[in-house]
Design a protein around this motif. Structure first.
Motif, PDB file in Angstrom:
ATOM      1  N   ILE A  87       0.925  -1.269   0.036  1.00  0.00           N
ATOM      2  CA  ILE A  87       0.022  -0.075  -0.010  1.00  0.00           C
ATOM      3  C   ILE A  87       0.777   1.298   0.013  1.00  0.00           C
ATOM      4  CG2 ILE A  87      -1.789   1.330   1.240  1.00  0.00           C
ATOM      5  CD1 ILE A  87      -2.471  -1.474   2.638  1.00  0.00           C
ATOM      6  N   VAL A  88       0.785   1.966  -1.239  1.00  0.00           N
ATOM      7  CA  VAL A  88       1.694   3.077  -1.268  1.00  0.00           C
ATOM      8  C   VAL A  88       0.890   4.346  -0.984  1.00  0.00           C
ATOM      9  CG1 VAL A  88       3.308   4.470  -2.953  1.00  0.00           C
ATOM     10  CG2 VAL A  88       3.457   1.638  -2.668  1.00  0.00           C
ATOM     11  N   MET A  89       1.341   5.270  -0.216  1.00  0.00           N
ATOM     12  CA  MET A  89       0.601   6.452   0.426  1.00  0.00           C
ATOM     13  C   MET A  89       0.393   7.340  -0.921  1.00  0.00           C
ATOM     14  SD  MET A  89      -0.632   6.184   3.146  1.00  0.00           S
ATOM     15  CE  MET A  89      -1.412   7.682   3.256  1.00  0.00           C
ATOM     16  N   SER A  90      -0.674   8.116  -1.205  1.00  0.00           N
ATOM     17  CA  SER A  90      -0.829   9.033  -2.162  1.00  0.00           C
ATOM     18  C   SER A  90      -2.053   9.907  -1.575  1.00  0.00           C
ATOM     19  CB  SER A  90      -1.688   8.300  -3.584  1.00  0.00           C
ATOM     20  OG  SER A  90      -2.853   7.667  -3.105  1.00  0.00           O
ATOM     21  N   GLU A  91      -2.305  10.917  -2.407  1.00  0.00           N
ATOM     22  CA  GLU A  91      -3.248  11.948  -1.988  1.00  0.00           C
ATOM     23  C   GLU A  91      -4.588  11.223  -1.619  1.00  0.00           C
ATOM     24  OE1 GLU A  91      -3.443  15.355  -4.660  1.00  0.00           O
ATOM     25  OE2 GLU A  91      -1.082  15.653  -4.246  1.00  0.00           O
ATOM     26  N   THR A  92      -4.819  10.405  -2.435  1.00  0.00           N
ATOM     27  CA  THR A  92      -6.139   9.652  -2.222  1.00  0.00           C
ATOM     28  C   THR A  92      -6.366   8.841  -1.131  1.00  0.00           C
ATOM     29  OG1 THR A  92      -6.345   9.391  -4.751  1.00  0.00           O
ATOM     30  CG2 THR A  92      -7.714   7.810  -3.448  1.00  0.00           C
ATOM     31  N   LEU A  93      -5.171   8.727  -0.416  1.00  0.00           N
ATOM     32  CA  LEU A  93      -5.117   7.830   0.858  1.00  0.00           C
ATOM     33  C   LEU A  93      -5.007   8.438   2.120  1.00  0.00           C
ATOM     34  CD1 LEU A  93      -3.469   4.528  -0.352  1.00  0.00           C
ATOM     35  CD2 LEU A  93      -5.818   5.015  -0.282  1.00  0.00           C
ATOM     36  N   ASP A  94      -4.982   9.965   1.897  1.00  0.00           N
ATOM     37  CA  ASP A  94      -4.698  10.904   2.894  1.00  0.00           C
ATOM     38  C   ASP A  94      -5.873  10.729   3.872  1.00  0.00           C
ATOM     39  OD1 ASP A  94      -3.910  12.724   4.589  1.00  0.00           O
ATOM     40  OD2 ASP A  94      -4.612  14.709   3.423  1.00  0.00           O
ATOM     41  N   GLY A  95      -5.323  10.237   5.216  1.00  0.00           N
ATOM     42  CA  GLY A  95      -6.547   9.910   6.407  1.00  0.00           C
ATOM     43  C   GLY A  95      -6.758   8.278   6.411  1.00  0.00           C
ATOM     44  N   LEU A  96      -5.733   7.519   5.752  1.00  0.00           N
ATOM     45  CA  LEU A  96      -6.028   5.876   5.816  1.00  0.00           C
ATOM     46  C   LEU A  96      -5.982   5.513   7.286  1.00  0.00           C
ATOM     47  CD1 LEU A  96      -5.954   3.366   4.155  1.00  0.00           C
ATOM     48  CD2 LEU A  96      -3.362   3.461   4.193  1.00  0.00           C
ATOM     49  N   VAL A  97      -6.689   4.462   7.473  1.00  0.00           N
ATOM     50  CA  VAL A  97      -6.595   3.846   8.904  1.00  0.00           C
ATOM     51  C   VAL A  97      -6.483   2.372   8.517  1.00  0.00           C
ATOM     52  CG1 VAL A  97      -8.013   3.258  11.015  1.00  0.00           C
ATOM     53  CG2 VAL A  97      -8.506   5.794   9.795  1.00  0.00           C
ATOM     54  N   VAL A  98      -5.377   1.929   9.494  1.00  0.00           N
ATOM     55  CA  VAL A  98      -4.890   0.536   9.418  1.00  0.00           C
ATOM     56  C   VAL A  98      -4.978  -0.061  10.858  1.00  0.00           C
ATOM     57  CG1 VAL A  98      -3.925   0.485   6.965  1.00  0.00           C
ATOM     58  CG2 VAL A  98      -2.509   0.605   9.119  1.00  0.00           C
ATOM     59  N   SER A  99      -5.314  -1.351  11.202  1.00  0.00           N
ATOM     60  CA  SER A  99      -5.117  -1.887  12.314  1.00  0.00           C
ATOM     61  C   SER A  99      -4.210  -2.907  12.215  1.00  0.00           C
ATOM     62  CB  SER A  99      -6.389  -2.458  12.942  1.00  0.00           C
ATOM     63  OG  SER A  99      -7.405  -1.575  13.004  1.00  0.00           O
ATOM     64  N   LEU A 100      -3.311  -3.188  13.498  1.00  0.00           N
ATOM     65  CA  LEU A 100      -2.456  -4.232  13.593  1.00  0.00           C
ATOM     66  C   LEU A 100      -3.257  -5.414  13.759  1.00  0.00           C
ATOM     67  CD1 LEU A 100       0.577  -2.514  14.958  1.00  0.00           C
ATOM     68  CD2 LEU A 100       0.089  -2.456  12.642  1.00  0.00           C
ATOM     69  N   PRO A 101      -2.849  -6.591  13.299  1.00  0.00           N
ATOM     70  CA  PRO A 101      -3.692  -7.753  13.561  1.00  0.00           C
ATOM     71  C   PRO A 101      -2.983  -8.246  14.839  1.00  0.00           C
ATOM     72  CG  PRO A 101      -1.927  -8.357  12.055  1.00  0.00           C
ATOM     73  CD  PRO A 101      -2.111  -6.881  12.017  1.00  0.00           C
TER      74      PRO A 101
END
Length: 107
Positions: A87-101
């Motif tokens: 998953i490469v950060m881009s303007e579209t992904l500004d604010g992305l939320v991910v959780s660690l398993p």
């Protein structure tokens, strides 16, 4: 600069700066988030497995067959699981939320 949020294994949310062009794995390492990434992002392991928040999952590019193969051997895989190195950060992904398993339990 984009931002993203990691939800740690204990449920703590941590918002961090996420430079465009860096992978989620690289962003995690930059901020001391507990993601291993044993293969250093070469798509040869599943130790950078993250769970993408449902409302963000559809915004990501589809995983490659190689990524899907690696996710098949990851612990705690869910419907929105991805590898952080892919998953490469881009303007579209500004604010992305991910959780660690969750961590594997011994024994």
């Amino acid at each position: 600069m984009a931002k993203m949020t990691f939800v740690e294994r204990d449920g703590t949310s941590r918002e961090v700066e996420a430079p465009l062009g860096l992978s989620v794995l690289e962003v995690a390492h930059k901020h001391g988030v507990d993601i291993e990434g044993a293969c250093e992002g070469s798509l040869a392991c599943s130790t950078c497995h993250v769970i993408v928040a449902a409302d963000w999952f559809e915004r990501l590019e589809a995983p490659s067959e190689d990524e899907e193969d690696m996710l098949d051997v990851a612990f705690g895989v869910q419907k929105t699981s991805r590898l952080g190195c892919q998953i490469v950060m881009s303007e579209t992904l500004d604010g992305l939320v991910v959780s660690l398993p969750p961590s594997k339990k011994a024994g």
